[in-house]
Design a protein around this motif. Structure first.
Motif, PDB file in Angstrom:
ATOM      1  N   CYS A  51       0.843  -1.191   0.000  1.00  0.00           N
ATOM      2  CA  CYS A  51       0.000   0.000   0.000  1.00  0.00           C
ATOM      3  C   CYS A  51       0.879   1.242   0.000  1.00  0.00           C
ATOM      4  N   VAL A  52       0.923   1.948  -1.121  1.00  0.00           N
ATOM      5  CA  VAL A  52       1.794   3.114  -1.276  1.00  0.00           C
ATOM      6  C   VAL A  52       1.085   4.182  -2.109  1.00  0.00           C
ATOM      7  N   LYS A  53       1.621   5.416  -2.035  1.00  0.00           N
ATOM      8  CA  LYS A  53       1.098   6.483  -2.872  1.00  0.00           C
ATOM      9  C   LYS A  53       2.240   7.391  -3.299  1.00  0.00           C
ATOM     10  N   GLU A  54       1.992   8.152  -4.366  1.00  0.00           N
ATOM     11  CA  GLU A  54       2.969   9.112  -4.853  1.00  0.00           C
ATOM     12  C   GLU A  54       2.953  10.365  -3.973  1.00  0.00           C
ATOM     13  N   THR A  55       4.112  10.995  -3.848  1.00  0.00           N
ATOM     14  CA  THR A  55       4.183  12.230  -3.052  1.00  0.00           C
ATOM     15  C   THR A  55       4.651  13.421  -3.882  1.00  0.00           C
ATOM     16  N   THR A  62       2.378   4.323 -14.785  1.00  0.00           N
ATOM     17  CA  THR A  62       1.444   4.108 -13.680  1.00  0.00           C
ATOM     18  C   THR A  62       1.704   2.764 -13.014  1.00  0.00           C
ATOM     19  N   MET A  63       1.247   2.643 -11.778  1.00  0.00           N
ATOM     20  CA  MET A  63       1.393   1.378 -11.065  1.00  0.00           C
ATOM     21  C   MET A  63       0.722   0.247 -11.820  1.00  0.00           C
ATOM     22  N   SER A  64      -0.450   0.521 -12.366  1.00  0.00           N
ATOM     23  CA  SER A  64      -1.185  -0.505 -13.107  1.00  0.00           C
ATOM     24  C   SER A  64      -0.381  -0.996 -14.315  1.00  0.00           C
ATOM     25  N   ALA A  65       0.228  -0.040 -15.048  1.00  0.00           N
ATOM     26  CA  ALA A  65       1.029  -0.410 -16.222  1.00  0.00           C
ATOM     27  C   ALA A  65       2.268  -1.189 -15.797  1.00  0.00           C
ATOM     28  N   PHE A  66       2.888  -0.778 -14.711  1.00  0.00           N
ATOM     29  CA  PHE A  66       4.063  -1.485 -14.201  1.00  0.00           C
ATOM     30  C   PHE A  66       3.715  -2.931 -13.841  1.00  0.00           C
ATOM     31  N   SER A  84      -4.123   4.148  -6.971  1.00  0.00           N
ATOM     32  CA  SER A  84      -3.355   5.223  -6.352  1.00  0.00           C
ATOM     33  C   SER A  84      -2.840   4.898  -4.957  1.00  0.00           C
ATOM     34  N   SER A  85      -3.292   3.787  -4.363  1.00  0.00           N
ATOM     35  CA  SER A  85      -2.858   3.500  -2.996  1.00  0.00           C
ATOM     36  C   SER A  85      -2.631   2.022  -2.687  1.00  0.00           C
ATOM     37  N   MET A 122       7.504   7.139  -3.815  1.00  0.00           N
ATOM     38  CA  MET A 122       6.301   6.681  -3.138  1.00  0.00           C
ATOM     39  C   MET A 122       6.555   6.395  -1.660  1.00  0.00           C
ATOM     40  N   VAL A 123       5.473   6.438  -0.867  1.00  0.00           N
ATOM     41  CA  VAL A 123       5.567   6.170   0.566  1.00  0.00           C
ATOM     42  C   VAL A 123       4.427   5.241   0.978  1.00  0.00           C
ATOM     43  N   ASP A 124       4.635   4.529   2.082  1.00  0.00           N
ATOM     44  CA  ASP A 124       3.572   3.707   2.649  1.00  0.00           C
ATOM     45  C   ASP A 124       2.384   4.596   3.009  1.00  0.00           C
ATOM     46  N   CYS A 125       1.168   4.077   2.804  1.00  0.00           N
ATOM     47  CA  CYS A 125      -0.014   4.895   3.087  1.00  0.00           C
ATOM     48  C   CYS A 125      -1.203   4.035   3.469  1.00  0.00           C
TER      49      CYS A 125
END
Length: 330
Positions: A51-55, A62-66, A84-85, A122-125
């Motif tokens: 669980c992470v998000k961009e800062t 995108t995460m989905s594409a990755f 996004s998270s 990105m950071v944990d969220c």
């Protein structure tokens, strides 16, 4: 639930918690809190969650594409999802002999995933609201989640409400049985239809048990333990009847036109045909396949149905999630 030993070794080498009872590996890895959950019914099936998000600026990819790129790269990686998270990757190994390669691929994937996260700041969220402070790793209803205190409170309130709903929901055994019988008729029709097309109807055994349970729930409301036992018994009995109907129809196809045999006469003649060993073995084989698929696929469905109707999800805290270590270094 014994976690796959190759993944347990990976957890030990990286100072991750390996909880065999819960079937989950979790902890900080390469600066991010990860969780690897093992399927309760299959030690060669796992779900990896982060669980992470961009800062900062939006990532170039995108995460989905990755994750989609990763699903092409790793042969044991199946379905993936990312927003996004939350990033989720479902893994499945076909053979025990491939377990070492399987665990190695999961480790490589985690390295790629955390490298992607670091390169994009990105950071944990919290997976619900995106908060980054006072996070906790939890199992809610047996599934992994990362939540902040406010979202945990919302989950607790939802669980409390669900408990009240389960307690207040009433069931009617008589109408439930009627519904189960009506639902099972759909499964019987499916069995006979597939049989008439010339295929082995084994998979329809699972369809039959699902239809039976759905019928009980629709007409009887709450499915308690007794209702579940009755549904299983009805499903088993109706599968036998479905096979008898299919066999009678096959007899009718052969003898109906030339000998004027009716369907009722064909049905009553089944015991005589069963005296032939080849005929008898063919019928037994059909039933065996049907019951096998009903048992193999139905066990999980029955258990999930019982929990849905009688057990409110529980929350279990695994650990506090510290701020992403790479963020602390900035």
């Amino acid at each position: 639930m014994q976690i796959l030993k190759q993944l347990a070794a990976f957890a030990q080498a990286n100072q991750l918690v390996c909880d065999h009872k819960l079937g989950v590996i979790y902890g900080p890895y390469q600066g991010y809190f990860i969780a690897i959950q093992q399927d309760p019914s299959n030690k060669l099936t796992h779900t990896v969650t982060l669980c992470v998000k961009e800062t900062g600026q939006p990532a170039a990819q995108t995460m989905s594409a990755f994750l989609n790129d990763c699903s092409v790269k790793y042969k044991h990686l199946g379905s993936v999802s990312g927003d996004s998270s939350r990033a989720v990757a479902n893994w499945k190994c076909a053979l025990v002999t491939q377990a070492t390669d399987y665990a190695h691929q999961i480790e490589e994937f985690l390295q790629d995933l955390t490298r992607y996260c670091k390169s994009n700041g990105m950071v944990d969220c919290c997976e619900n609201c995106g908060a980054t402070e006072n996070l906790s790793a939890l199992l809610v209803g047996g599934k992994y989640h990362a939540l902040c205190p406010n979202c945990q409170q919302q989950v607790s309130e939802a669980i409390s409400q669900r408990k009240d709903e389960i307690k207040g929901k009433k069931g009617n055994l008589i109408t439930g049985i009627v519904g189960a019988l009506l639902g099972s008729l759909i499964g019987v029709a499916a069995w006979v239809g597939v049989y008439r097309l010339g295929y082995i109807a084994a998979l329809v055994g699972l369809v039959l048990i699902v239809c039976t349970f759905k019928g009980f729930s629709l007409f009887g409301g709450k499915l308690n333990a007794l209702g579940i036992v009755l549904c299983v018994a009805i499903s088993a009995g109706m599968l036998y009847i479905a096979e008898q109907i299919s066999v009678a129809w096959e007899i009718l196809d052969v003898f109906g036109v030339d000998y004027g045999v009716t369907f009722a006469q064909a049905y009553r003649s089944i015991p005589q045909f069963m005296q032939d060993n080849d005929f008898k073995m063919a019928v037994i084989q059909d039933l065996a396949y049907g019951y096998l698929f009903m048992a193999a696929g139905g066990f999980s469905f029955v258990w999930q149905t019982y929990k849905k109707n009688n057990v409110a999800p529980k929350t279990q805290t695994l650990a506090a999630i510290s701020p992403s270590s790479h963020t602390m270094n900035h």
